[in-house]
Design an enzyme around this catalytic site. Structure first.
Site, PDB file in Angstrom:
ATOM      1  N   ASP A  50     -28.989  54.749 -23.474  1.00 50.39           N
ATOM      2  CA  ASP A  50     -28.985  53.460 -22.798  1.00 50.39           C
ATOM      3  C   ASP A  50     -30.402  53.019 -22.463  1.00 50.39           C
ATOM      4  O   ASP A  50     -31.110  53.696 -21.719  1.00 50.39           O
ATOM      5  CB  ASP A  50     -28.173  53.588 -21.487  1.00 50.39           C
ATOM      6  N   TYR A  55     -36.790  47.833 -19.449  1.00 45.93           N
ATOM      7  CA  TYR A  55     -37.335  49.174 -19.194  1.00 45.93           C
ATOM      8  C   TYR A  55     -38.676  49.389 -19.910  1.00 45.93           C
ATOM      9  O   TYR A  55     -39.365  50.369 -19.660  1.00 45.93           O
ATOM     10  CB  TYR A  55     -36.354  50.276 -19.647  1.00 45.93           C
ATOM     11  N   LYS A  80     -30.208  45.804 -23.483  1.00 44.70           N
ATOM     12  CA  LYS A  80     -29.752  44.720 -22.596  1.00 44.70           C
ATOM     13  C   LYS A  80     -30.729  43.553 -22.614  1.00 44.70           C
ATOM     14  O   LYS A  80     -31.952  43.770 -22.662  1.00 44.70           O
ATOM     15  CB  LYS A  80     -29.630  45.232 -21.148  1.00 44.70           C
ATOM     16  N   HIS A 113     -28.012  41.767 -19.161  1.00 44.68           N
ATOM     17  CA  HIS A 113     -28.400  42.726 -18.119  1.00 44.68           C
ATOM     18  C   HIS A 113     -27.890  42.308 -16.731  1.00 44.68           C
ATOM     19  O   HIS A 113     -27.378  43.142 -15.977  1.00 44.68           O
ATOM     20  CB  HIS A 113     -29.924  42.881 -18.114  1.00 44.68           C
TER      21      HIS A 113
HETATM   22  N1  LIG Z   1     -27.497  47.825 -15.945  1.00 43.11           N
HETATM   23  C1  LIG Z   1     -28.306  47.990 -14.926  1.00 43.11           C
HETATM   24  O1  LIG Z   1     -28.631  47.041 -14.204  1.00 43.11           O
HETATM   25  C2  LIG Z   1     -28.860  49.344 -14.635  1.00 43.11           C
HETATM   26  C3  LIG Z   1     -29.533  49.581 -13.436  1.00 43.11           C
HETATM   27  C4  LIG Z   1     -30.003  50.869 -13.180  1.00 43.11           C
HETATM   28  C5  LIG Z   1     -29.802  51.871 -14.113  1.00 43.11           C
HETATM   29  N2  LIG Z   1     -29.168  51.618 -15.301  1.00 43.11           N
HETATM   30  C6  LIG Z   1     -28.979  52.683 -16.320  1.00 43.11           C
HETATM   31  O2  LIG Z   1     -28.302  53.773 -15.704  1.00 43.11           O
HETATM   32  C7  LIG Z   1     -29.070  54.957 -15.894  1.00 43.11           C
HETATM   33  C8  LIG Z   1     -28.866  55.934 -14.755  1.00 43.11           C
HETATM   34  O3  LIG Z   1     -29.176  55.346 -13.517  1.00 43.11           O
HETATM   35  P1  LIG Z   1     -30.460  55.772 -12.637  1.00 43.11           P
HETATM   36  O4  LIG Z   1     -31.455  56.367 -13.536  1.00 43.11           O
HETATM   37  O5  LIG Z   1     -30.854  54.591 -11.835  1.00 43.11           O
HETATM   38  O6  LIG Z   1     -29.864  56.784 -11.585  1.00 43.11           O
HETATM   39  P2  LIG Z   1     -29.039  58.172 -11.609  1.00 43.11           P
HETATM   40  O7  LIG Z   1     -28.743  58.602 -12.993  1.00 43.11           O
HETATM   41  O8  LIG Z   1     -27.915  57.990 -10.646  1.00 43.11           O
HETATM   42  O9  LIG Z   1     -30.058  59.150 -10.925  1.00 43.11           O
HETATM   43  C9  LIG Z   1     -31.243  59.538 -11.532  1.00 43.11           C
HETATM   44  C10 LIG Z   1     -31.987  60.403 -10.528  1.00 43.11           C
HETATM   45  O10 LIG Z   1     -31.214  61.592 -10.279  1.00 43.11           O
HETATM   46  C11 LIG Z   1     -31.973  62.742 -10.610  1.00 43.11           C
HETATM   47  N3  LIG Z   1     -31.036  63.686 -11.234  1.00 43.11           N
HETATM   48  C12 LIG Z   1     -30.433  63.580 -12.429  1.00 43.11           C
HETATM   49  N4  LIG Z   1     -29.601  64.603 -12.646  1.00 43.11           N
HETATM   50  C13 LIG Z   1     -29.699  65.417 -11.551  1.00 43.11           C
HETATM   51  C14 LIG Z   1     -29.092  66.637 -11.192  1.00 43.11           C
HETATM   52  N5  LIG Z   1     -28.217  67.241 -11.990  1.00 43.11           N
HETATM   53  N6  LIG Z   1     -29.429  67.184  -9.984  1.00 43.11           N
HETATM   54  C15 LIG Z   1     -30.324  66.574  -9.177  1.00 43.11           C
HETATM   55  N7  LIG Z   1     -30.926  65.413  -9.479  1.00 43.11           N
HETATM   56  C16 LIG Z   1     -30.608  64.825 -10.650  1.00 43.11           C
HETATM   57  C17 LIG Z   1     -33.072  62.275 -11.526  1.00 43.11           C
HETATM   58  O11 LIG Z   1     -34.221  63.043 -11.339  1.00 43.11           O
HETATM   59  P3  LIG Z   1     -35.134  63.636 -12.549  1.00 43.11           P
HETATM   60  O12 LIG Z   1     -35.290  62.538 -13.554  1.00 43.11           O
HETATM   61  O13 LIG Z   1     -36.388  64.006 -11.855  1.00 43.11           O
HETATM   62  O14 LIG Z   1     -34.363  64.813 -13.075  1.00 43.11           O
HETATM   63  C18 LIG Z   1     -33.318  60.857 -11.025  1.00 43.11           C
HETATM   64  O15 LIG Z   1     -34.184  60.865  -9.895  1.00 43.11           O
HETATM   65  C19 LIG Z   1     -30.506  54.428 -16.005  1.00 43.11           C
HETATM   66  O16 LIG Z   1     -31.390  55.373 -16.524  1.00 43.11           O
HETATM   67  C20 LIG Z   1     -30.298  53.220 -16.861  1.00 43.11           C
HETATM   68  O17 LIG Z   1     -30.174  53.582 -18.222  1.00 43.11           O
HETATM   69  C21 LIG Z   1     -28.690  50.368 -15.565  1.00 43.11           C
END
Ligand SMILES: NC(=O)c1ccc[n+]([C@@H]2O[C@H](COP(=O)([O-])OP(=O)(O)OC[C@H]3O[C@@H](n4cnc5c(N)ncnc54)[C@H](OP(=O)(O)O)[C@@H]3O)[C@@H](O)[C@H]2O)c1
Length: 282
Positions: A50, A55, A80, A113
């Site tokens: 994704d 990004y 997106k 998006h």
């Molecule tokens: N459509 C939208 O508007 C939108 C908005 C936001 C995000 N997204 C998408 O959704 C994806 C995921 O969301 P996100 O990156 O915001 O948040 P997330 O996946 O909920 O959380 C990521 C955070 O959690 C940590 N983490 C991951 N796995 C872990 C584990 N097993 N134990 C402890 N910590 C862990 C990561 O740290 P480390 O990296 O240091 O391991 C990072 O700080 C994004 O990358 C993006 O592709 C879309």
């Protein structure tokens, strides 16, 4: 039925298939980290990746996929359309840029998006055209509320097959989820770990201990069992593997309910209605 392995796929309303879980790449911004994480994710079984124009990493994800020799037909690539390029002509042009940066001639899934009122219908018209042109296989939206979807239905020739929204134990959006399901729209969970905010919750820790799993695994499993497609992001190889290792246990009904009850309607990201009105995220 809850999927049994990470490479399982589900059928979308347009007949295409999509992996049940993906790898998020937001904030992965350098080539070395991208190579390490995509390689680890591929080896752990993730097939959906994704990204987004916003990004600014499509141009490192594309070369990474090539360098690692990952087969295009075995991948599911999502990007997106950013708010700043919404509108019919700008969307058409911007997607050409995404394809070039990702070094591919099609996307598996393209999402709007965020909803933006000024270009709401024009952008969707471009999405439909891009699908008709074969540049994208499936079209969907992100951060759309029920009201946005109902408005879109007044003019859309075809409706989105995916709605990617913020979803985690502190924001479970149950009504939206039910609405999406009724409309045959698959819901993807972004920030499925609540950007770590939920990870120190004592109730989740208790369930994790009982299951012999980590809190992150319990949350992702809860999402899968609710029929959502989570796309966790991590820059750590061991966490990428940990997050994929959620297919060998299941949460009991009372555990699911206990997690449902943690909802606080607490967002880590933007409020969709504000983005809709102002046309930008920040
Ligand atoms: N459509 C939208 O508007 C939108 C908005 C936001 C995000 N997204 C998408 O959704 C994806 C995921 O969301 P996100 O990156 O915001 O948040 P997330 O996946 O909920 O959380 C990521 C955070 O959690 C940590 N983490 C991951 N796995 C872990 C584990 N097993 N134990 C402890 N910590 C862990 C990561 O740290 P480390 O990296 O240091 O391991 C990072 O700080 C994004 O990358 C993006 O592709 C879309």
């Amino acid at each position: 039925m809850t999927p049994t392995k990470i490479t399982d796929t589900i059928e979308l309303a347009d007949g295409n298939r999509m992996p049940v879980m993906g790898f998020g790449t937001y904030l992965i911004g350098d080539q070395e980290t991208m190579t390490t994480t995509i390689n680890a994710a591929w080896n752990a079984g993730y097939r959906m990746f994704d990204t987004a124009m916003m990004y600014r990493n499509e141009d490192i994800l594309g070369p990474t996929i090539h360098q690692l020799g990952l087969p295009r037909e075995g991948l599911f690539l999502t990007s997106k359309v950013a708010e700043v390029v919404q509108g019919y002509d700008r969307t058409m042009k911007a997607v050409e840029g995404s394809l070039k940066r990702l070094q591919t001639d099609y996307l598996d899934l393209l999402l709007v998006h965020w909803p933006v009122h000024e270009y709401f219908f024009d952008t969707w018209r471009a999405m439909e055209q891009l699908k008709a042109d074969g540049k994208v296989k499936s079209i969907g939206v992100s951060n759309y509320t029920m009201a946005h979807l109902e408005l879109l239905a007044t003019q859309a020739k075809e409706m989105p097959v995916v709605n990617q929204v913020e979803y985690h134990p502190y924001l479970n959006q149950q009504a939206l989820l039910d609405f999406d399901r009724d409309q045959k729209i698959v819901t993807e969970a972004w920030s499925p770990l609540g950007r770590r905010v939920v990870l120190d919750n004592p109730m989740l820790a208790k369930i994790a201990k009982h299951q012999g799993k980590t809190v992150a695994q319990v949350i992702l499993r809860w999402e899968l069992q609710h029929g959502l497609l989570p796309i966790p992001k991590s820059t750590h190889v061991e966490r990428i593997q940990e997050n994929a290792d959620i297919f060998d246990f299941s949460l009991a009904e009372d555990e699911m309910t206990m997690i449902d009850l943690l909802n606080k309607n607490e967002r880590t990201g933007n409020e969709p209605e504000i983005v809709y009105e102002t046309g930008k995220q920040y």
